[in-house]
Design a protein around this motif. Sequence first.
Motif, PDB file in Angstrom:
ATOM      1  N   THR A  24       0.841  -1.073  -0.043  1.00  0.00           N
ATOM      2  CA  THR A  24      -0.056   0.198   0.000  1.00  0.00           C
ATOM      3  C   THR A  24       0.804   1.137   0.026  1.00  0.00           C
ATOM      4  OG1 THR A  24      -1.931   0.889   0.989  1.00  0.00           O
ATOM      5  CG2 THR A  24      -0.368   0.497   2.556  1.00  0.00           C
ATOM      6  N   ASN A  25       0.320   2.327  -0.233  1.00  0.00           N
ATOM      7  CA  ASN A  25       1.053   3.786  -0.348  1.00  0.00           C
ATOM      8  C   ASN A  25       0.144   4.797   0.092  1.00  0.00           C
ATOM      9  OD1 ASN A  25      -0.054   3.105  -3.388  1.00  0.00           O
ATOM     10  ND2 ASN A  25       0.320   5.205  -3.144  1.00  0.00           N
ATOM     11  N   GLY A  26       0.885   5.847   0.387  1.00  0.00           N
ATOM     12  CA  GLY A  26       0.254   7.165   0.593  1.00  0.00           C
ATOM     13  C   GLY A  26       1.117   7.971   1.185  1.00  0.00           C
ATOM     14  N   VAL A  27       0.649   9.207   1.747  1.00  0.00           N
ATOM     15  CA  VAL A  27       1.536  10.253   2.283  1.00  0.00           C
ATOM     16  C   VAL A  27       1.703   9.785   3.773  1.00  0.00           C
ATOM     17  CG1 VAL A  27       1.635  12.734   2.734  1.00  0.00           C
ATOM     18  CG2 VAL A  27       0.700  11.733   0.609  1.00  0.00           C
ATOM     19  N   PHE A  28       0.513   9.510   4.431  1.00  0.00           N
ATOM     20  CA  PHE A  28       0.376   9.364   5.755  1.00  0.00           C
ATOM     21  C   PHE A  28       0.902  10.377   6.907  1.00  0.00           C
ATOM     22  CE2 PHE A  28       0.309   5.136   3.905  1.00  0.00           C
ATOM     23  CZ  PHE A  28      -1.051   4.720   4.260  1.00  0.00           C
ATOM     24  N   ASP A  29       0.669  11.652   6.553  1.00  0.00           N
ATOM     25  CA  ASP A  29       1.085  12.861   6.749  1.00  0.00           C
ATOM     26  C   ASP A  29       0.989  13.133   8.570  1.00  0.00           C
ATOM     27  OD1 ASP A  29       2.215  15.383   7.086  1.00  0.00           O
ATOM     28  OD2 ASP A  29       0.680  16.313   6.148  1.00  0.00           O
ATOM     29  N   VAL A  30      -0.120  13.015   9.071  1.00  0.00           N
ATOM     30  CA  VAL A  30      -0.708  13.131  10.427  1.00  0.00           C
ATOM     31  C   VAL A  30      -1.485  12.009  10.729  1.00  0.00           C
ATOM     32  CG1 VAL A  30      -1.891  14.442  12.177  1.00  0.00           C
ATOM     33  CG2 VAL A  30      -0.553  15.599  10.454  1.00  0.00           C
ATOM     34  N   LEU A  31      -0.836  10.849  11.349  1.00  0.00           N
ATOM     35  CA  LEU A  31      -1.188   9.740  11.688  1.00  0.00           C
ATOM     36  C   LEU A  31      -2.703   9.675  12.318  1.00  0.00           C
ATOM     37  CD1 LEU A  31      -0.627   6.629  10.874  1.00  0.00           C
ATOM     38  CD2 LEU A  31       0.318   6.433  13.308  1.00  0.00           C
ATOM     39  N   HIS A  32      -3.576   9.198  11.959  1.00  0.00           N
ATOM     40  CA  HIS A  32      -4.989   9.054  12.710  1.00  0.00           C
ATOM     41  C   HIS A  32      -5.735   7.862  12.651  1.00  0.00           C
ATOM     42  CE1 HIS A  32      -6.871   9.340   8.646  1.00  0.00           C
ATOM     43  NE2 HIS A  32      -6.356  10.485   8.478  1.00  0.00           N
ATOM     44  N   ARG A  33      -6.639   7.856  13.347  1.00  0.00           N
ATOM     45  CA  ARG A  33      -7.300   6.481  13.590  1.00  0.00           C
ATOM     46  C   ARG A  33      -7.726   5.776  12.193  1.00  0.00           C
ATOM     47  NH1 ARG A  33     -13.045   5.632  16.628  1.00  0.00           N
ATOM     48  NH2 ARG A  33     -13.566   3.425  16.037  1.00  0.00           N
ATOM     49  N   GLY A  34      -8.345   6.749  11.207  1.00  0.00           N
ATOM     50  CA  GLY A  34      -8.635   5.918   9.729  1.00  0.00           C
ATOM     51  C   GLY A  34      -7.335   5.268   9.330  1.00  0.00           C
ATOM     52  N   ARG A  68       2.005  21.550   2.771  1.00  0.00           N
ATOM     53  CA  ARG A  68       1.874  19.926   2.951  1.00  0.00           C
ATOM     54  C   ARG A  68       2.903  19.184   2.135  1.00  0.00           C
ATOM     55  NH1 ARG A  68      -3.561  17.962   4.007  1.00  0.00           N
ATOM     56  NH2 ARG A  68      -2.656  16.111   4.490  1.00  0.00           N
ATOM     57  N   PRO A  69       3.750  18.172   2.964  1.00  0.00           N
ATOM     58  CA  PRO A  69       3.005  17.586   4.161  1.00  0.00           C
ATOM     59  C   PRO A  69       3.563  18.349   5.248  1.00  0.00           C
ATOM     60  CG  PRO A  69       4.930  16.298   3.164  1.00  0.00           C
ATOM     61  CD  PRO A  69       4.577  17.315   2.276  1.00  0.00           C
ATOM     62  N   ARG A  76       7.547  10.902   8.940  1.00  0.00           N
ATOM     63  CA  ARG A  76       6.429  10.054   8.529  1.00  0.00           C
ATOM     64  C   ARG A  76       7.104   8.657   8.443  1.00  0.00           C
ATOM     65  NH1 ARG A  76       4.888  11.110   3.338  1.00  0.00           N
ATOM     66  NH2 ARG A  76       6.457  12.784   3.097  1.00  0.00           N
ATOM     67  N   ALA A  77       8.010   8.317   7.852  1.00  0.00           N
ATOM     68  CA  ALA A  77       8.654   6.873   7.696  1.00  0.00           C
ATOM     69  C   ALA A  77       8.746   6.239   8.943  1.00  0.00           C
ATOM     70  CB  ALA A  77       9.815   6.855   6.996  1.00  0.00           C
ATOM     71  N   CYS A  78       9.517   7.121   9.851  1.00  0.00           N
ATOM     72  CA  CYS A  78       9.756   6.444  11.306  1.00  0.00           C
ATOM     73  C   CYS A  78       8.285   6.195  11.979  1.00  0.00           C
ATOM     74  CB  CYS A  78      10.318   7.610  12.047  1.00  0.00           C
ATOM     75  SG  CYS A  78      12.241   7.587  11.495  1.00  0.00           S
ATOM     76  N   VAL A  79       7.372   7.116  11.888  1.00  0.00           N
ATOM     77  CA  VAL A  79       5.808   6.773  12.355  1.00  0.00           C
ATOM     78  C   VAL A  79       5.582   5.479  11.887  1.00  0.00           C
ATOM     79  CG1 VAL A  79       3.768   7.484  12.873  1.00  0.00           C
ATOM     80  CG2 VAL A  79       5.749   9.061  13.282  1.00  0.00           C
ATOM     81  N   THR A 144      -6.548  13.646   6.999  1.00  0.00           N
ATOM     82  CA  THR A 144      -5.511  14.497   7.489  1.00  0.00           C
ATOM     83  C   THR A 144      -5.897  16.203   7.001  1.00  0.00           C
ATOM     84  OG1 THR A 144      -4.160  13.231   7.459  1.00  0.00           O
ATOM     85  CG2 THR A 144      -3.050  15.376   7.392  1.00  0.00           C
ATOM     86  N   THR A 145      -6.503  16.330   5.695  1.00  0.00           N
ATOM     87  CA  THR A 145      -6.945  17.641   5.596  1.00  0.00           C
ATOM     88  C   THR A 145      -8.115  17.946   6.379  1.00  0.00           C
ATOM     89  OG1 THR A 145      -6.303  16.811   3.127  1.00  0.00           O
ATOM     90  CG2 THR A 145      -7.849  18.607   3.491  1.00  0.00           C
ATOM     91  N   ALA A 146      -8.994  17.395   6.930  1.00  0.00           N
ATOM     92  CA  ALA A 146     -10.065  17.826   7.615  1.00  0.00           C
ATOM     93  C   ALA A 146      -9.393  18.212   8.898  1.00  0.00           C
ATOM     94  CB  ALA A 146     -11.186  16.676   7.715  1.00  0.00           C
ATOM     95  N   LEU A 147      -8.677  17.244   9.432  1.00  0.00           N
ATOM     96  CA  LEU A 147      -7.866  17.708  10.595  1.00  0.00           C
ATOM     97  C   LEU A 147      -7.014  18.695  10.620  1.00  0.00           C
ATOM     98  CD1 LEU A 147      -7.258  16.686  13.605  1.00  0.00           C
ATOM     99  CD2 LEU A 147      -5.502  15.352  12.643  1.00  0.00           C
ATOM    100  N   VAL A 148      -6.137  19.094   9.649  1.00  0.00           N
ATOM    101  CA  VAL A 148      -5.748  20.147   9.434  1.00  0.00           C
ATOM    102  C   VAL A 148      -6.678  21.511   9.458  1.00  0.00           C
ATOM    103  CG1 VAL A 148      -4.280  21.790   7.738  1.00  0.00           C
ATOM    104  CG2 VAL A 148      -3.575  19.267   8.433  1.00  0.00           C
ATOM    105  N   LYS A 149      -7.767  21.292   8.647  1.00  0.00           N
ATOM    106  CA  LYS A 149      -8.537  22.400   8.739  1.00  0.00           C
ATOM    107  C   LYS A 149      -9.154  22.866   9.954  1.00  0.00           C
ATOM    108  CE  LYS A 149     -12.652  23.874   6.070  1.00  0.00           C
ATOM    109  NZ  LYS A 149     -13.727  23.429   5.131  1.00  0.00           N
ATOM    110  N   LYS A 150      -9.711  21.706  10.759  1.00  0.00           N
ATOM    111  CA  LYS A 150     -10.216  21.868  12.128  1.00  0.00           C
ATOM    112  C   LYS A 150      -9.074  22.424  13.014  1.00  0.00           C
ATOM    113  CE  LYS A 150     -12.013  19.166  15.716  1.00  0.00           C
ATOM    114  NZ  LYS A 150     -12.373  17.762  16.248  1.00  0.00           N
TER     115      LYS A 150
END
Length: 154
Positions: A24-34, A68-69, A76-79, A144-150
């Motif tokens: 799998t792949n992605g940015v995984f910028d701010v790790l969250h429950r999703g 962003r990120p 991000r890789a370490c997390v 993450t986008t919604a979290l940053v906006k919040k």
Amino acid sequence: MDKLCTPDLLLSRLAVLPRPWVFTNGVFDVLHRGHVMYLEQARTLGGSLLVALNTDASARRLGKGPDRPLNNEVDRACVIAALASSSLVTWFDEDTPLELIQLVRPDILVKGGDYDMAKLAETAVVQAYGGRALALPFVSGYSTTALVKKIRNF
């Protein structure tokens, strides 16, 4: 961290990991429950989970905003590597992980449910050599986008 791996060493590092390999792949910028639920589910599909992260430059080209990120690619890789669900973590600088997928030839490619797998070039590549490509259910209410906006509106 033992789970971090440069793309040029991937094949030798993967060779000792149990199959089937899930990619799998992605940015995984701010790790969250999703993210965590998605990665846990992906891991249960095979013997090992390879997570490929967009580099900072690749992530910026996704159009999520000029700042962003928020977390750099090494952080991000370490997390992601610290999670029990990940077996190996690498990165790619291209817009898509297509070259990495062609190199690794994972048994299973997974993406979040917000992707139409039939439209992805990665799906065609994986299916051409007999692998499976599937979308995992999207965990609604987490982004993450919604979290940053919040946070910015706080």
